[in-house]
Design a protein around this motif. Structure first.
Motif, mmCIF file in Angstrom:
data_model
loop_
_atom_site.group_PDB
_atom_site.id
_atom_site.type_symbol
_atom_site.label_atom_id
_atom_site.label_comp_id
_atom_site.label_asym_id
_atom_site.label_seq_id
_atom_site.Cartn_x
_atom_site.Cartn_y
_atom_site.Cartn_z
ATOM 1 N N PRO A 238 0.803 -1.226 0.000
ATOM 2 C CA PRO A 238 0.000 0.000 0.000
ATOM 3 C C PRO A 238 0.832 1.271 0.000
ATOM 4 N N ALA A 239 2.136 1.165 0.277
ATOM 5 C CA ALA A 239 2.994 2.348 0.276
ATOM 6 C C ALA A 239 3.439 2.739 -1.130
ATOM 7 N N ARG A 240 3.278 1.831 -2.106
ATOM 8 C CA ARG A 240 3.667 2.142 -3.477
ATOM 9 C C ARG A 240 2.610 3.002 -4.156
ATOM 10 N N ALA A 241 3.038 3.740 -5.168
ATOM 11 C CA ALA A 241 2.085 4.544 -5.938
ATOM 12 C C ALA A 241 1.030 3.643 -6.575
ATOM 13 N N ASP A 242 1.470 2.494 -7.106
ATOM 14 C CA ASP A 242 0.570 1.452 -7.590
ATOM 15 C C ASP A 242 0.717 0.265 -6.640
ATOM 16 N N PRO A 243 -0.185 0.116 -5.672
ATOM 17 C CA PRO A 243 -0.022 -0.928 -4.647
ATOM 18 C C PRO A 243 0.107 -2.336 -5.211
ATOM 19 N N ALA A 244 -0.652 -2.655 -6.274
ATOM 20 C CA ALA A 244 -0.564 -3.971 -6.907
ATOM 21 C C ALA A 244 0.577 -3.954 -7.923
ATOM 22 N N PHE A 245 1.499 -4.896 -7.806
ATOM 23 C CA PHE A 245 2.673 -4.889 -8.680
ATOM 24 C C PHE A 245 2.298 -5.210 -10.121
ATOM 25 N N PHE A 246 1.463 -6.234 -10.315
ATOM 26 C CA PHE A 246 1.071 -6.640 -11.661
ATOM 27 C C PHE A 246 -0.258 -6.021 -12.052
ATOM 28 N N GLN A 247 -0.526 -6.025 -13.353
ATOM 29 C CA GLN A 247 -1.812 -5.589 -13.886
ATOM 30 C C GLN A 247 -2.208 -6.525 -15.012
ATOM 31 N N ALA A 248 -3.493 -6.573 -15.308
ATOM 32 C CA ALA A 248 -3.968 -7.435 -16.384
ATOM 33 C C ALA A 248 -3.268 -7.084 -17.688
ATOM 34 N N GLY A 249 -2.827 -8.115 -18.397
ATOM 35 C CA GLY A 249 -2.109 -7.915 -19.654
ATOM 36 C C GLY A 249 -0.608 -8.059 -19.531
ATOM 37 N N ASP A 250 -0.076 -8.064 -18.312
ATOM 38 C CA ASP A 250 1.361 -8.269 -18.138
ATOM 39 C C ASP A 250 1.749 -9.684 -18.573
ATOM 40 N N ILE A 251 2.987 -9.825 -19.039
ATOM 41 C CA ILE A 251 3.537 -11.102 -19.453
ATOM 42 C C ILE A 251 4.721 -11.425 -18.553
ATOM 43 N N LEU A 252 4.808 -12.676 -18.097
ATOM 44 C CA LEU A 252 5.919 -13.003 -17.203
ATOM 45 C C LEU A 252 6.410 -14.429 -17.407
ATOM 46 N N ARG A 253 7.625 -14.627 -16.956
ATOM 47 C CA ARG A 253 8.228 -15.946 -16.882
ATOM 48 C C ARG A 253 8.828 -16.105 -15.491
ATOM 49 N N PHE A 254 8.944 -17.350 -15.048
ATOM 50 C CA PHE A 254 9.570 -17.661 -13.769
ATOM 51 C C PHE A 254 10.976 -18.209 -14.006
ATOM 52 N N PHE A 255 11.887 -17.914 -13.079
ATOM 53 C CA PHE A 255 13.200 -18.560 -13.107
ATOM 54 C C PHE A 255 13.563 -18.962 -11.687
ATOM 55 N N ALA A 256 14.265 -20.091 -11.582
ATOM 56 C CA ALA A 256 14.566 -20.673 -10.272
ATOM 57 C C ALA A 256 15.742 -19.975 -9.603
ATOM 58 N N VAL A 257 15.624 -19.790 -8.283
ATOM 59 C CA VAL A 257 16.717 -19.275 -7.470
ATOM 60 C C VAL A 257 16.922 -20.213 -6.286
ATOM 61 N N SER A 258 18.121 -20.211 -5.722
ATOM 62 C CA SER A 258 18.449 -21.062 -4.582
ATOM 63 C C SER A 258 17.887 -20.453 -3.297
ATOM 64 N N PRO A 259 17.827 -21.235 -2.214
ATOM 65 C CA PRO A 259 17.384 -20.672 -0.930
ATOM 66 C C PRO A 259 18.225 -19.482 -0.480
ATOM 67 N N ASP A 260 19.544 -19.540 -0.709
ATOM 68 C CA ASP A 260 20.397 -18.406 -0.319
ATOM 69 C C ASP A 260 20.071 -17.167 -1.153
ATOM 70 N N GLU A 261 19.847 -17.358 -2.444
ATOM 71 C CA GLU A 261 19.469 -16.227 -3.302
ATOM 72 C C GLU A 261 18.106 -15.678 -2.895
ATOM 73 N N MET A 262 17.199 -16.574 -2.520
ATOM 74 C CA MET A 262 15.874 -16.166 -2.060
ATOM 75 C C MET A 262 15.994 -15.280 -0.827
ATOM 76 N N THR A 263 16.815 -15.695 0.132
ATOM 77 C CA THR A 263 16.999 -14.917 1.354
ATOM 78 C C THR A 263 17.564 -13.532 1.050
ATOM 79 N N ALA A 264 18.555 -13.485 0.162
ATOM 80 C CA ALA A 264 19.160 -12.204 -0.196
ATOM 81 C C ALA A 264 18.150 -11.291 -0.880
ATOM 82 N N LEU A 265 17.346 -11.850 -1.768
ATOM 83 C CA LEU A 265 16.338 -11.050 -2.456
ATOM 84 C C LEU A 265 15.255 -10.562 -1.499
ATOM 85 N N GLU A 266 14.883 -11.382 -0.544
ATOM 86 C CA GLU A 266 13.883 -10.965 0.444
ATOM 87 C C GLU A 266 14.403 -9.808 1.284
ATOM 88 N N ARG A 267 15.666 -9.843 1.634
ATOM 89 C CA ARG A 267 16.256 -8.744 2.397
ATOM 90 C C ARG A 267 16.237 -7.450 1.580
#
Length: 238
Positions: free
Chosen positions: A194-223
Motif C-alpha cells: 500500500p505504500a507504493r504509488a501502484d499498490p498492486a505490482f502486476f496488472q492485467a495484460g502483463d507477461i511473465l516468466r519464472f526462473f529458479a533461485v536457490s534458498p540463499d538467493e531467495m533470502t538475499a532477495l527478500e532482504r
C-alpha cells in the motif's frame, strides 16, 4: 459481446464465457481505450478474465449513454497485444519450505519434481486479472502437463509470494491467508504494497516468466525487498 447493469453505478461488458487469450485481449484493449481517451463520468475500470466492470457517476454520465460509448469503443479498440505489454522475469525458490506441494504435484502428474520445475519455468504466462485478495495475480499459460486439481481441504495459511497451481490456472499469492491451491514455490517479489504509488505490482495484460533461485538467493532477495529495493523490473519483450 453483452453489456449488463451491475447495480446503479456500474455496468459490465462481457466478451465471452471462457478463459481465453483473445477474450482477455479485448478486455484489456477496451480498458486501455478508456484510459487513453477518458470519458467524463467514468470513475474506475476493473478487468476480469472475460469482462470489464466500469464504475460511473450517474450525476455526470447517463447509463444508457455509457452503454453506447462502451459498445462503440469495444468494436474499435484494437484487440491485440502490443509493445505496451509489460514483461517480467520473476524469481522463484522451488526448494525446502517454499515448495509446499511440489512433491505432491510431481506424484500427481507422474513426473519428477525437477521436471515440474523445468516445465513451470519454460512457460510464458499472461496476467489475466487481479483479484481474490489485493494484488493476487491470476495467470494463464500453465503447461497442460502441470494441470492439477486444488487441495481437497484448503490450508488455513499460505505465505505471501507463494506460486500456485489450481487446475489449469496458475497464480501468485499476494498476501498470507487461506488457500486450496497447490503451491510449488515462492517468490520474494511483493505483489501488494500500500505504500507504493501502484499498490498492486502486476496488472492485467502483463507477461511473465519464472526462473529458479536457490534458498540463499531467495533470502538475499527478500532482504533487498524488505529494504525497499526494486528486485524485479519490466523488461524488453522476449
Amino acid at each position: 459481446m453483452r453489456i449488463k447493469p451491475a447495480g446503479d453505478q456500474a455496468v459490465t461488458i462481457e466478451f465471452g464465457d471462457t478463459i481465453d487469450e483473445a477474450v482477455s485481449a479485448r478486455v484489456i484493449a477496451l480498458e486501455r481505450s478508456l484510459k487513453d481517451d477518458p470519458v467524463a463520468g467514468i470513475a474506475e475500470t476493473v478487468p476480469t478474465y472475460r469482462s470489464l466492470l466500469v464504475f460511473y457517476d450517474p450525476a455526470i454520465l447517463n447509463g444508457r449513454d455509457l452503454k453506447a460509448i462502451l459498445g462503440e469503443r469495444a468494436e474499435t479498440a484494437p484487440a491485440t497485444d502490443d509493445a505496451r505489454a509489460r514483461h517480467f522475469a520473476v524469481p522463484v525458490c522451488y526448494q525446502g519450505a517454499d515448495a509446499l506441494d511440489l512433491a505432491d504435484v510431481a506424484a500427481e502428474r507422474n513426473i519428477d519434481p525437477e521436471e515440474v520445475i523445468a516445465l513451470h519455468t519454460s512457460a510464458t504466462y499472461r496476467v489475466y486479472m487481479i483479484g481474490f485478495a489485493p494484488g493476487f495475480a491470476y495467470l494463464g499459460g500453465l503447461p497442460s502437463a502441470l494441470h492439477t486439481p486444488r487441495l481437497a481441504e484448503p490450508r488455513q495459511k499460505v505465505p505471501a509470494g507463494a506460486v500456485g497451481i489450481g487446475g489449469a490456472q496458475a497464480a501468485i499469492n499476494s498476501l498470507a491467508g487461506p488457500s486450496g491451491w497447490r503451491y510449488i514455490g515462492r517468490t520474494p517479489l511483493r505483489l501488494f504494497d500500500p505504500a507504493r504509488a501502484d499498490p498492486a505490482f502486476f496488472q492485467a495484460g502483463d507477461i511473465l516468466r519464472f526462473f529458479a533461485v536457490s534458498p540463499d538467493e531467495m533470502t538475499a532477495l527478500e532482504r533487498r525487498a524488505a529494504a525497499g529495493d526494486v528486485i524485479v523490473e519490466a523488461q524488453a519483450p522476449w
